[in-house]
Design an enzyme around this catalytic site. Sequence first.
Site, PDB file in Angstrom:
ATOM      1  N   LEU A  14       0.850  -1.193   0.000  1.00  9.74           N
ATOM      2  CA  LEU A  14       0.000   0.000   0.000  1.00  9.74           C
ATOM      3  C   LEU A  14       0.882   1.237   0.000  1.00  9.74           C
ATOM      4  O   LEU A  14       0.977   1.973   0.972  1.00  9.74           O
ATOM      5  CB  LEU A  14      -0.924  -0.040   1.224  1.00  9.74           C
ATOM      6  CG  LEU A  14      -2.283   0.629   1.095  1.00  9.74           C
ATOM      7  CD1 LEU A  14      -3.026   0.179  -0.154  1.00  9.74           C
ATOM      8  CD2 LEU A  14      -3.129   0.336   2.310  1.00  9.74           C
ATOM      9  N   HIS A  15       1.589   1.438  -1.119  1.00 10.08           N
ATOM     10  CA  HIS A  15       2.506   2.565  -1.263  1.00 10.08           C
ATOM     11  C   HIS A  15       2.138   3.387  -2.488  1.00 10.08           C
ATOM     12  O   HIS A  15       1.572   2.866  -3.436  1.00 10.08           O
ATOM     13  CB  HIS A  15       3.945   2.068  -1.392  1.00 10.08           C
ATOM     14  CG  HIS A  15       4.439   1.394  -0.158  1.00 10.08           C
ATOM     15  ND1 HIS A  15       4.847   2.094   0.945  1.00 10.08           N
ATOM     16  CD2 HIS A  15       4.551   0.093   0.165  1.00 10.08           C
ATOM     17  CE1 HIS A  15       5.198   1.249   1.887  1.00 10.08           C
ATOM     18  NE2 HIS A  15       5.029   0.018   1.435  1.00 10.08           N
ATOM     19  N   ALA A  16       2.455   4.653  -2.452  1.00  5.60           N
ATOM     20  CA  ALA A  16       2.293   5.616  -3.550  1.00  5.60           C
ATOM     21  C   ALA A  16       1.006   5.431  -4.360  1.00  5.60           C
ATOM     22  O   ALA A  16      -0.056   5.840  -3.926  1.00  5.60           O
ATOM     23  CB  ALA A  16       3.522   5.622  -4.433  1.00  5.60           C
ATOM     24  N   PRO A  18      -0.978   2.720  -5.322  1.00 10.00           N
ATOM     25  CA  PRO A  18      -2.099   1.996  -4.735  1.00 10.00           C
ATOM     26  C   PRO A  18      -2.709   2.727  -3.530  1.00 10.00           C
ATOM     27  O   PRO A  18      -3.928   2.715  -3.345  1.00 10.00           O
ATOM     28  CB  PRO A  18      -1.505   0.650  -4.299  1.00 10.00           C
ATOM     29  CG  PRO A  18      -0.232   0.530  -5.030  1.00 10.00           C
ATOM     30  CD  PRO A  18       0.221   1.898  -5.362  1.00 10.00           C
TER      31      PRO A  18
END
Length: 87
Positions: A14-16, A18
Amino acid sequence: MTSRDISIKNSVGLHARPATFFIQKANNFKSSIWVECGDRRANAKSLLGVLSLAIVKGTDITLIADGSDENEALDALAELINSGFAE
């Protein structure tokens, strides 16, 4: 208040990108929504909050919603996560 456990399956967690999709989806609902990862909790409508949890592939998280559309919010967020954020 309702909650749902879910596992992050997409390759980058769950980075940038997404996380941005996740937050945009969360902001479509009136309910207060949180993401819990271990002993930490963040507002699901806050990019910095979600990114601060450093959620990676394979992490189990708990989505918590409280409000008039809490079930719909959790259904939509779980569907987004399970779709792999269209990777």
